[in-house]
Design a protein around this motif. Structure first.
Motif, PDB file in Angstrom:
ATOM      1  N   VAL A 144       0.855  -1.192   0.000  1.00 56.06           N
ATOM      2  CA  VAL A 144       0.000   0.000   0.000  1.00 56.06           C
ATOM      3  C   VAL A 144       0.890   1.241   0.000  1.00 56.06           C
ATOM      4  CG1 VAL A 144      -1.804   1.259   1.236  1.00 56.06           C
ATOM      5  CG2 VAL A 144      -1.780  -1.241   1.290  1.00 56.06           C
ATOM      6  N   ALA A 145       0.568   2.206  -0.874  1.00 56.99           N
ATOM      7  CA  ALA A 145       1.383   3.416  -0.962  1.00 56.99           C
ATOM      8  C   ALA A 145       0.523   4.603  -1.377  1.00 56.99           C
ATOM      9  CB  ALA A 145       2.523   3.223  -1.966  1.00 56.99           C
ATOM     10  N   ALA A 146       0.933   5.787  -0.956  1.00 54.58           N
ATOM     11  CA  ALA A 146       0.256   7.018  -1.365  1.00 54.58           C
ATOM     12  C   ALA A 146       0.800   7.463  -2.715  1.00 54.58           C
ATOM     13  CB  ALA A 146       0.468   8.113  -0.330  1.00 54.58           C
ATOM     14  N   LEU A 147      -0.099   7.909  -3.585  1.00 50.50           N
ATOM     15  CA  LEU A 147       0.324   8.414  -4.892  1.00 50.50           C
ATOM     16  C   LEU A 147      -0.682   9.454  -5.356  1.00 50.50           C
ATOM     17  CD1 LEU A 147       1.723   6.415  -7.892  1.00 50.50           C
ATOM     18  CD2 LEU A 147       0.056   8.217  -8.244  1.00 50.50           C
ATOM     19  N   GLY A 148      -0.187  10.677  -5.520  1.00 50.39           N
ATOM     20  CA  GLY A 148      -1.022  11.750  -6.062  1.00 50.39           C
ATOM     21  C   GLY A 148      -0.809  11.848  -7.558  1.00 50.39           C
ATOM     22  N   TRP A 149      -1.878  11.884  -8.318  1.00 50.40           N
ATOM     23  CA  TRP A 149      -1.747  11.972  -9.771  1.00 50.40           C
ATOM     24  C   TRP A 149      -1.091  13.283 -10.176  1.00 50.40           C
ATOM     25  CZ3 TRP A 149      -7.517  10.445 -10.843  1.00 50.40           C
ATOM     26  CH2 TRP A 149      -7.694   9.102 -10.472  1.00 50.40           C
ATOM     27  N   GLY A 150      -0.216  13.186 -11.167  1.00 45.11           N
ATOM     28  CA  GLY A 150       0.478  14.362 -11.654  1.00 45.11           C
ATOM     29  C   GLY A 150       1.726  14.697 -10.877  1.00 45.11           C
ATOM     30  N   GLU A 151       2.015  13.914  -9.837  1.00 45.61           N
ATOM     31  CA  GLU A 151       3.174  14.179  -8.980  1.00 45.61           C
ATOM     32  C   GLU A 151       4.333  13.272  -9.398  1.00 45.61           C
ATOM     33  OE1 GLU A 151       3.317  16.585  -6.855  1.00 45.61           O
ATOM     34  OE2 GLU A 151       1.207  17.150  -7.095  1.00 45.61           O
ATOM     35  N   ALA A 152       5.292  13.850 -10.096  1.00 44.80           N
ATOM     36  CA  ALA A 152       6.445  13.074 -10.576  1.00 44.80           C
ATOM     37  C   ALA A 152       7.236  12.478  -9.417  1.00 44.80           C
ATOM     38  CB  ALA A 152       7.346  13.949 -11.436  1.00 44.80           C
ATOM     39  N   VAL A 153       7.289  13.196  -8.305  1.00 44.14           N
ATOM     40  CA  VAL A 153       8.030  12.720  -7.133  1.00 44.14           C
ATOM     41  C   VAL A 153       7.418  11.429  -6.607  1.00 44.14           C
ATOM     42  CG1 VAL A 153       8.669  13.229  -4.748  1.00 44.14           C
ATOM     43  CG2 VAL A 153       8.826  15.019  -6.487  1.00 44.14           C
ATOM     44  N   ASP A 169     -13.063   3.275 -12.611  1.00 45.24           N
ATOM     45  CA  ASP A 169     -13.837   4.474 -12.275  1.00 45.24           C
ATOM     46  C   ASP A 169     -12.946   5.620 -11.793  1.00 45.24           C
ATOM     47  OD1 ASP A 169     -16.547   4.176 -12.921  1.00 45.24           O
ATOM     48  OD2 ASP A 169     -16.845   2.776 -11.274  1.00 45.24           O
ATOM     49  N   VAL A 170     -11.917   5.923 -12.559  1.00 47.23           N
ATOM     50  CA  VAL A 170     -11.011   7.021 -12.178  1.00 47.23           C
ATOM     51  C   VAL A 170     -11.210   8.267 -13.046  1.00 47.23           C
ATOM     52  CG1 VAL A 170      -9.225   5.564 -11.170  1.00 47.23           C
ATOM     53  CG2 VAL A 170      -9.180   6.046 -13.628  1.00 47.23           C
ATOM     54  N   VAL A 171     -12.018   8.171 -14.098  1.00 50.49           N
ATOM     55  CA  VAL A 171     -12.259   9.324 -14.971  1.00 50.49           C
ATOM     56  C   VAL A 171     -13.635   9.896 -14.641  1.00 50.49           C
ATOM     57  CG1 VAL A 171     -12.478  10.131 -17.354  1.00 50.49           C
ATOM     58  CG2 VAL A 171     -10.826   8.339 -16.789  1.00 50.49           C
ATOM     59  N   TYR A 172     -13.666  10.861 -13.734  1.00 45.91           N
ATOM     60  CA  TYR A 172     -14.941  11.490 -13.386  1.00 45.91           C
ATOM     61  C   TYR A 172     -14.798  12.991 -13.197  1.00 45.91           C
ATOM     62  CZ  TYR A 172     -12.945   9.928  -8.885  1.00 45.91           C
ATOM     63  OH  TYR A 172     -12.095   9.640  -7.834  1.00 45.91           O
ATOM     64  N   HIS A 173     -13.823  13.465 -12.400  1.00 46.42           N
ATOM     65  CA  HIS A 173     -13.615  14.900 -12.219  1.00 46.42           C
ATOM     66  C   HIS A 173     -12.717  15.431 -13.332  1.00 46.42           C
ATOM     67  CE1 HIS A 173     -15.737  14.875  -8.523  1.00 46.42           C
ATOM     68  NE2 HIS A 173     -14.827  14.228  -7.820  1.00 46.42           N
ATOM     69  N   ASP A 174     -13.201  16.400 -14.115  1.00 45.88           N
ATOM     70  CA  ASP A 174     -12.419  16.845 -15.264  1.00 45.88           C
ATOM     71  C   ASP A 174     -11.120  17.541 -14.886  1.00 45.88           C
ATOM     72  OD1 ASP A 174     -13.781  19.008 -14.246  1.00 45.88           O
ATOM     73  OD2 ASP A 174     -14.607  19.685 -16.161  1.00 45.88           O
ATOM     74  N   HIS A 175     -11.046  18.097 -13.684  1.00 40.21           N
ATOM     75  CA  HIS A 175      -9.785  18.740 -13.285  1.00 40.21           C
ATOM     76  C   HIS A 175      -8.678  17.713 -12.988  1.00 40.21           C
ATOM     77  CE1 HIS A 175     -11.527  17.868  -9.291  1.00 40.21           C
ATOM     78  NE2 HIS A 175     -10.296  17.888  -8.839  1.00 40.21           N
ATOM     79  N   TYR A 177      -8.208  15.039 -15.127  1.00 37.85           N
ATOM     80  CA  TYR A 177      -7.835  14.380 -16.379  1.00 37.85           C
ATOM     81  C   TYR A 177      -6.352  14.540 -16.686  1.00 37.85           C
ATOM     82  CZ  TYR A 177     -12.885  14.197 -17.512  1.00 37.85           C
ATOM     83  OH  TYR A 177     -14.235  13.968 -17.509  1.00 37.85           O
ATOM     84  N   GLU A 178      -5.880  15.772 -16.658  1.00 37.32           N
ATOM     85  CA  GLU A 178      -4.481  16.005 -17.016  1.00 37.32           C
ATOM     86  C   GLU A 178      -3.512  15.417 -15.987  1.00 37.32           C
ATOM     87  OE1 GLU A 178      -1.355  16.481 -19.092  1.00 37.32           O
ATOM     88  OE2 GLU A 178      -3.336  16.918 -19.924  1.00 37.32           O
ATOM     89  N   PRO A 179      -3.756  15.566 -14.668  1.00 35.32           N
ATOM     90  CA  PRO A 179      -2.877  14.900 -13.697  1.00 35.32           C
ATOM     91  C   PRO A 179      -2.813  13.387 -13.891  1.00 35.32           C
ATOM     92  CG  PRO A 179      -4.170  16.563 -12.581  1.00 35.32           C
ATOM     93  CD  PRO A 179      -4.715  16.463 -13.994  1.00 35.32           C
ATOM     94  N   LYS A 218      -7.501  13.308 -25.414  1.00 32.35           N
ATOM     95  CA  LYS A 218      -6.120  13.618 -25.022  1.00 32.35           C
ATOM     96  C   LYS A 218      -5.281  12.347 -24.932  1.00 32.35           C
ATOM     97  CE  LYS A 218      -7.107  17.846 -22.383  1.00 32.35           C
ATOM     98  NZ  LYS A 218      -7.026  18.493 -21.049  1.00 32.35           N
ATOM     99  N   ALA A 219      -5.869  11.290 -24.379  1.00 31.03           N
ATOM    100  CA  ALA A 219      -5.128  10.045 -24.195  1.00 31.03           C
ATOM    101  C   ALA A 219      -4.692   9.463 -25.534  1.00 31.03           C
ATOM    102  CB  ALA A 219      -5.981   9.033 -23.438  1.00 31.03           C
ATOM    103  N   ARG A 220      -5.555   9.554 -26.542  1.00 33.64           N
ATOM    104  CA  ARG A 220      -5.254   8.949 -27.841  1.00 33.64           C
ATOM    105  C   ARG A 220      -4.131   9.671 -28.590  1.00 33.64           C
ATOM    106  NH1 ARG A 220     -10.983   7.726 -27.623  1.00 33.64           N
ATOM    107  NH2 ARG A 220     -11.244   5.452 -27.792  1.00 33.64           N
ATOM    108  N   LYS A 221      -3.711  10.825 -28.110  1.00 30.70           N
ATOM    109  CA  LYS A 221      -2.586  11.515 -28.738  1.00 30.70           C
ATOM    110  C   LYS A 221      -1.268  10.795 -28.467  1.00 30.70           C
ATOM    111  CE  LYS A 221      -4.662  16.134 -28.695  1.00 30.70           C
ATOM    112  NZ  LYS A 221      -4.553  17.523 -28.189  1.00 30.70           N
ATOM    113  N   VAL A 222      -1.197  10.100 -27.334  1.00 26.25           N
ATOM    114  CA  VAL A 222       0.062   9.428 -26.977  1.00 26.25           C
ATOM    115  C   VAL A 222      -0.097   7.929 -26.731  1.00 26.25           C
ATOM    116  CG1 VAL A 222       1.234  11.462 -26.057  1.00 26.25           C
ATOM    117  CG2 VAL A 222      -0.265  10.135 -24.567  1.00 26.25           C
ATOM    118  N   PHE A 223      -1.339   7.442 -26.611  1.00 21.13           N
ATOM    119  CA  PHE A 223      -1.570   6.030 -26.345  1.00 21.13           C
ATOM    120  C   PHE A 223      -2.456   5.403 -27.421  1.00 21.13           C
ATOM    121  CE2 PHE A 223      -1.270   7.905 -21.980  1.00 21.13           C
ATOM    122  CZ  PHE A 223      -0.073   7.304 -21.609  1.00 21.13           C
TER     123      PHE A 223
END
Length: 274
Positions: A144-153, A169-175, A177-179, A218-223
């Motif tokens: 088990v580990a903490a991980l914030g999306w968009g956080e390279a560290v 079910d991780v795609v719901y809040h649009d803010h 998406y990018e993280p 956005k995802a289909r641009k790189v995946f």
């Protein structure tokens, strides 16, 4: 899911965690390994503390794959990963209650790292520990580990040595998406060698809003994004859960490497100026 009825013989007995009678929990059968996963939900504490339909879909697919890989929608993906001849290393993003990660560890005999935000970790730990006997009996290990999306560290701390990334079910809040996409780019595209076997992201998703199409655009641009499975609609919904498979596009990897090299050059330039 309905409880599985046990037989009279020891061979037919369902493996139930010793702590099950102490938990105000939901029960989820893994028929292929004659086991039950118990999950504590804390619905009053927010979205991350309750189960959602896509998680149940992934659990069902993992269970079905263990029972018959040849007919499983996950079969081609998991069979290709199995060819690496070592226990799979799996990362789950936005684990919530941990149901999917625990099921993956138990059915695949894998080492799974389940992740979420720090305030979710205590309940994740609780659920992992509650199912320790099921995991041990089936050769699964869950960290088990903490991980914030968009956080390279956070990605650097956890590492990138994973064969498979899971989410539901991780795609719901649009803010977010990018993280989320940034984390996926770091995990799937980052520091990959030209001849390295590709990492795979499998995501179960129940569409709720039209705006979610922005994430996939956005995802289909790189995946490369493929549909592996679609559940029939249920409970009055117009659509069922869809399971997607994301893999790296060569152009996406080149784009990330170009950005990385540019940032590194800018950093060196700034350092030299000082």
């Amino acid at each position: 899911m309905a409880d599985q009825e046990g037989g009279d013989s020891e061979d037919d007995a369902i493996l139930i965690p010793e702590t099950a009678t102490l938990l105000p929990s939901t029960q989820h059968c893994l028929h292929s390994i004659n086991s039950v996963i118990f999950i504590r939900e804390l619905r009053s504490q927010g979205l991350s503390f309750q189960l959602w339909p896509a998680a149940t879909t992934l659990l069902t697919l993992l269970d079905g794959h263990h029972g018959d890989p040849n007919t499983s929608p996950l079969g081609p993906t998991l069979s290709a990963l199995d060819m690496r001849k070592r226990p799979l290393k799996i990362l789950e993003l936005g684990s919530g209650t941990g149901l999917v990660g625990i099921a993956a560890a138990a059915t695949l005999g894998a080492t799974v790292t389940v992740t979420d935000l720090p305030h979710v970790i205590p309940n994740l730990l609780f659920n992992v520990e509650a199912n320790a006997s099921v995991l041990e009996a089936n050769g699964g290990i869950v960290h088990v580990a903490a991980l914030g999306w968009g956080e390279a560290v956070d990605v650097e701390v956890i590492g990138r040595e994973f064969d498979l990334i899971l989410a539901s079910d991780v795609v719901y809040h649009d803010h977010l998406y990018e993280p989320l996409l940034k984390t996926l780019r770091l995990l799937i595209l980052g520091e990959a060698k030209e001849n390295e076997e590709g990492r795979v992201f499998v995501m179960a998703h129940l569409r709720r809003w039209k705006k979610e199409s922005a994430f996939f655009k956005k995802a289909r641009k790189v995946f490369e994004v493929e549909v592996l499975h679609v559940d029939p609609p249920c409970h009055g919904s117009r659509v069922g859960v869809t399971v997607f498979r994301f893999t790296a596009k060569k152009s996406g990897r080149k784009m990330l490497n170009s950005t990385h090299n540019t940032n590194e050059a800018n950093w060196h330039s700034t350092s030299d100026a000082k």
